[in-house]
Design a protein around this motif. Sequence first.
Motif, PDB file in Angstrom:
ATOM      1  N   GLN A  62       0.829  -1.201   0.000  1.00 56.42           N
ATOM      2  CA  GLN A  62       0.000   0.000   0.000  1.00 56.42           C
ATOM      3  C   GLN A  62       0.869   1.260   0.000  1.00 56.42           C
ATOM      4  O   GLN A  62       0.608   2.216  -0.745  1.00 56.42           O
ATOM      5  N   VAL A  63       1.928   1.250   0.811  1.00 53.62           N
ATOM      6  CA  VAL A  63       2.844   2.399   0.842  1.00 53.62           C
ATOM      7  C   VAL A  63       3.533   2.567  -0.508  1.00 53.62           C
ATOM      8  O   VAL A  63       3.657   3.688  -1.026  1.00 53.62           O
ATOM      9  N   LEU A  64       3.953   1.446  -1.091  1.00 54.25           N
ATOM     10  CA  LEU A  64       4.614   1.510  -2.398  1.00 54.25           C
ATOM     11  C   LEU A  64       3.659   2.020  -3.471  1.00 54.25           C
ATOM     12  O   LEU A  64       4.068   2.768  -4.378  1.00 54.25           O
ATOM     13  N   LEU A  65       2.378   1.605  -3.379  1.00 52.32           N
ATOM     14  CA  LEU A  65       1.396   2.088  -4.357  1.00 52.32           C
ATOM     15  C   LEU A  65       1.241   3.600  -4.270  1.00 52.32           C
ATOM     16  O   LEU A  65       1.199   4.297  -5.306  1.00 52.32           O
ATOM     17  N   GLU A  66       1.162   4.119  -3.055  1.00 50.11           N
ATOM     18  CA  GLU A  66       1.056   5.576  -2.892  1.00 50.11           C
ATOM     19  C   GLU A  66       2.302   6.276  -3.423  1.00 50.11           C
ATOM     20  O   GLU A  66       2.211   7.317  -4.084  1.00 50.11           O
ATOM     21  N   GLN A  67       3.462   5.699  -3.146  1.00 48.24           N
ATOM     22  CA  GLN A  67       4.705   6.291  -3.640  1.00 48.24           C
ATOM     23  C   GLN A  67       4.761   6.244  -5.169  1.00 48.24           C
ATOM     24  O   GLN A  67       5.196   7.216  -5.808  1.00 48.24           O
ATOM     25  N   LYS A  68       4.305   5.141  -5.754  1.00 54.51           N
ATOM     26  CA  LYS A  68       4.308   5.030  -7.217  1.00 54.51           C
ATOM     27  C   LYS A  68       3.369   6.051  -7.845  1.00 54.51           C
ATOM     28  O   LYS A  68       3.691   6.652  -8.884  1.00 54.51           O
ATOM     29  N   ASN A  69       2.191   6.246  -7.204  1.00 51.08           N
ATOM     30  CA  ASN A  69       1.254   7.256  -7.724  1.00 51.08           C
ATOM     31  C   ASN A  69       1.867   8.648  -7.661  1.00 51.08           C
ATOM     32  O   ASN A  69       1.753   9.440  -8.616  1.00 51.08           O
ATOM     33  N   ASP A  70       2.506   8.962  -6.542  1.00 49.61           N
ATOM     34  CA  ASP A  70       3.166  10.269  -6.423  1.00 49.61           C
ATOM     35  C   ASP A  70       4.289  10.409  -7.443  1.00 49.61           C
ATOM     36  O   ASP A  70       4.457  11.477  -8.059  1.00 49.61           O
ATOM     37  N   MET A  71       5.045   9.333  -7.631  1.00 48.60           N
ATOM     38  CA  MET A  71       6.130   9.377  -8.610  1.00 48.60           C
ATOM     39  C   MET A  71       5.591   9.518 -10.025  1.00 48.60           C
ATOM     40  O   MET A  71       6.195  10.205 -10.870  1.00 48.60           O
ATOM     41  N   THR A  72       4.446   8.863 -10.303  1.00 41.26           N
ATOM     42  CA  THR A  72       3.839   8.974 -11.641  1.00 41.26           C
ATOM     43  C   THR A  72       3.417  10.407 -11.922  1.00 41.26           C
ATOM     44  O   THR A  72       3.696  10.954 -13.008  1.00 41.26           O
ATOM     45  N   LEU A  73       2.753  11.034 -10.948  1.00 38.41           N
ATOM     46  CA  LEU A  73       2.332  12.432 -11.126  1.00 38.41           C
ATOM     47  C   LEU A  73       3.538  13.355 -11.271  1.00 38.41           C
ATOM     48  O   LEU A  73       3.551  14.247 -12.140  1.00 38.41           O
ATOM     49  N   ALA A  74       4.537  13.137 -10.420  1.00 40.90           N
ATOM     50  CA  ALA A  74       5.745  13.970 -10.509  1.00 40.90           C
ATOM     51  C   ALA A  74       6.448  13.767 -11.845  1.00 40.90           C
ATOM     52  O   ALA A  74       6.959  14.722 -12.447  1.00 40.90           O
ATOM     53  N   ASN A  75       6.469  12.526 -12.325  1.00 39.54           N
ATOM     54  CA  ASN A  75       7.112  12.241 -13.609  1.00 39.54           C
ATOM     55  C   ASN A  75       6.361  12.914 -14.757  1.00 39.54           C
ATOM     56  O   ASN A  75       6.974  13.477 -15.673  1.00 39.54           O
ATOM     57  N   GLN A  76       5.018  12.857 -14.701  1.00 38.49           N
ATOM     58  CA  GLN A  76       4.233  13.502 -15.750  1.00 38.49           C
ATOM     59  C   GLN A  76       4.437  15.013 -15.746  1.00 38.49           C
ATOM     60  O   GLN A  76       4.560  15.635 -16.812  1.00 38.49           O
ATOM     61  N   GLU A  77       4.501  15.578 -14.547  1.00 38.35           N
ATOM     62  CA  GLU A  77       4.730  17.028 -14.464  1.00 38.35           C
ATOM     63  C   GLU A  77       6.119  17.394 -14.963  1.00 38.35           C
ATOM     64  O   GLU A  77       6.302  18.413 -15.648  1.00 38.35           O
ATOM     65  N   GLN A  78       7.103  16.560 -14.640  1.00 36.34           N
ATOM     66  CA  GLN A  78       8.465  16.844 -15.075  1.00 36.34           C
ATOM     67  C   GLN A  78       8.584  16.760 -16.594  1.00 36.34           C
ATOM     68  O   GLN A  78       9.241  17.601 -17.224  1.00 36.34           O
ATOM     69  N   ILE A  79       7.956  15.724 -17.169  1.00 35.24           N
ATOM     70  CA  ILE A  79       8.002  15.590 -18.634  1.00 35.24           C
ATOM     71  C   ILE A  79       7.207  16.718 -19.294  1.00 35.24           C
ATOM     72  O   ILE A  79       7.587  17.235 -20.355  1.00 35.24           O
ATOM     73  N   ALA A  80       6.088  17.106 -18.649  1.00 32.83           N
ATOM     74  CA  ALA A  80       5.244  18.150 -19.231  1.00 32.83           C
ATOM     75  C   ALA A  80       5.971  19.484 -19.331  1.00 32.83           C
ATOM     76  O   ALA A  80       5.686  20.293 -20.228  1.00 32.83           O
ATOM     77  N   THR A  81       6.911  19.746 -18.425  1.00 33.49           N
ATOM     78  CA  THR A  81       7.653  21.006 -18.481  1.00 33.49           C
ATOM     79  C   THR A  81       8.471  21.149 -19.764  1.00 33.49           C
ATOM     80  O   THR A  81       8.805  22.258 -20.163  1.00 33.49           O
ATOM     81  N   ARG A  82       8.763  20.015 -20.404  1.00 31.49           N
ATOM     82  CA  ARG A  82       9.524  20.056 -21.668  1.00 31.49           C
ATOM     83  C   ARG A  82       8.625  20.400 -22.841  1.00 31.49           C
ATOM     84  O   ARG A  82       9.106  20.925 -23.866  1.00 31.49           O
ATOM     85  N   PHE A  83       7.312  20.101 -22.736  1.00 32.65           N
ATOM     86  CA  PHE A  83       6.404  20.290 -23.871  1.00 32.65           C
ATOM     87  C   PHE A  83       5.408  21.429 -23.656  1.00 32.65           C
ATOM     88  O   PHE A  83       4.852  21.959 -24.622  1.00 32.65           O
ATOM     89  N   SER A  84       5.172  21.822 -22.409  1.00 32.02           N
ATOM     90  CA  SER A  84       4.159  22.845 -22.121  1.00 32.02           C
ATOM     91  C   SER A  84       4.437  24.177 -22.815  1.00 32.02           C
ATOM     92  O   SER A  84       3.493  24.802 -23.348  1.00 32.02           O
ATOM     93  N   PRO A  85       5.694  24.675 -22.825  1.00 33.94           N
ATOM     94  CA  PRO A  85       5.925  25.964 -23.497  1.00 33.94           C
ATOM     95  C   PRO A  85       5.531  25.944 -24.978  1.00 33.94           C
ATOM     96  O   PRO A  85       4.944  26.925 -25.478  1.00 33.94           O
TER      97      PRO A  85
END
Length: 367
Positions: free
Chosen positions: A124-147
């Motif tokens: 359960q803890v790993l699932l929460e961490q994976k979800n947070d990492m997924t959102l953070a990863n999407q936001e990080q990748i989005a910074t390359r394409f958002s502009p």
Amino acid sequence: MLKQFFIFCSGADTRILDSCSPGEQTKYAGIGATVFFTAVLAFIASSYALYTVFDNYFTAVIFGFIWGLLIFNLDRFIVSTIKKKNNFRSELLQATPRIILAVIIAIVIAKPLELKIFEKEINQVLLEQKNDMTLANQEQIATRFSPKITALNTEIASLKEEVTAKEAEVNALYNTYIAEAEGTAGTQRLGKGPVYAEKRQKHDAELLALKELKETNAGKIETAQATIASINQEYQGKVSESQPVIDGFDGLMARINALGKLPLLPSLFIMFLFLAIETSPIIAKLLSPKGAYDLKLEEEENALQTWVSQQMQQRELILKTDAGVNNKVYADIAEEQELYDYKRKRARELMQLQADAFYMKQKQILG
């Protein structure tokens, strides 16, 4: 048969223990059983821990078995090397390094089993961490394409505003020439006169320009939207490429860190349980009274030490006596005239040879 096996696990000398009472044998069989089952727990714990690393049953079992043998050998060595003495403080001091080693082994054994016992909570803890990492990863990748996407959306909005402004201008021209025809504005003459024709011509020209503008801007908007769709597709591809790394975030270190986020008290209880199991053979030997086995073992060791001391003393006496005899022999020989004359003759010959050699060398130098 089982009793003999557990006695072997205790590291006791079976030759001495066989001559002791059944109670003494049972005591060491109990110590050996503790050593054996501790090794079994180490095998299970290490196999599970290695399975989380290699994800292969065969590899985990093989290396887990080797680890279990290592723990068995260490525990057997620890128990067998503790010697019973009449001083408890001395015995405790002797056992302190072994107790520290036992504590380290207990922690190593307990941690993988904690991971297995709290597996659901850790997942359960790993699932929460994976979800947070997924959102953070999407936001990080989005910074390359958002502009790029923002710039294209701004361009589309600008093109639409340009068309809207042109439509408003054309509508205003339409209202102007209609009002001229109705006589409500302009020359305020009813009918389609020259002024009406002029305004109507201007409106028609702007209406044609509006049509061309719509077609041009529609093409530009379609191109921008296609570029946005391509960028979004590339963004989804980058997210899909990195997602397996996040999904695989469930290795041994990740699980240990997740375990650290759970309440501490249950983990402490489990660690204390294995600590008690691992140190129980040592504690049993420290608390048990000095038995027949310890007395017989001490007797054999003392007998061996006495024999070794006697042998060393005899060798020292032999060496001392032989040295005294040799000194006396050489002292008697030194007083003989025949030996003196012989050495005097050889010394004279040696000095003559040295003098001749020196003479020849000097003659060669002087030429």
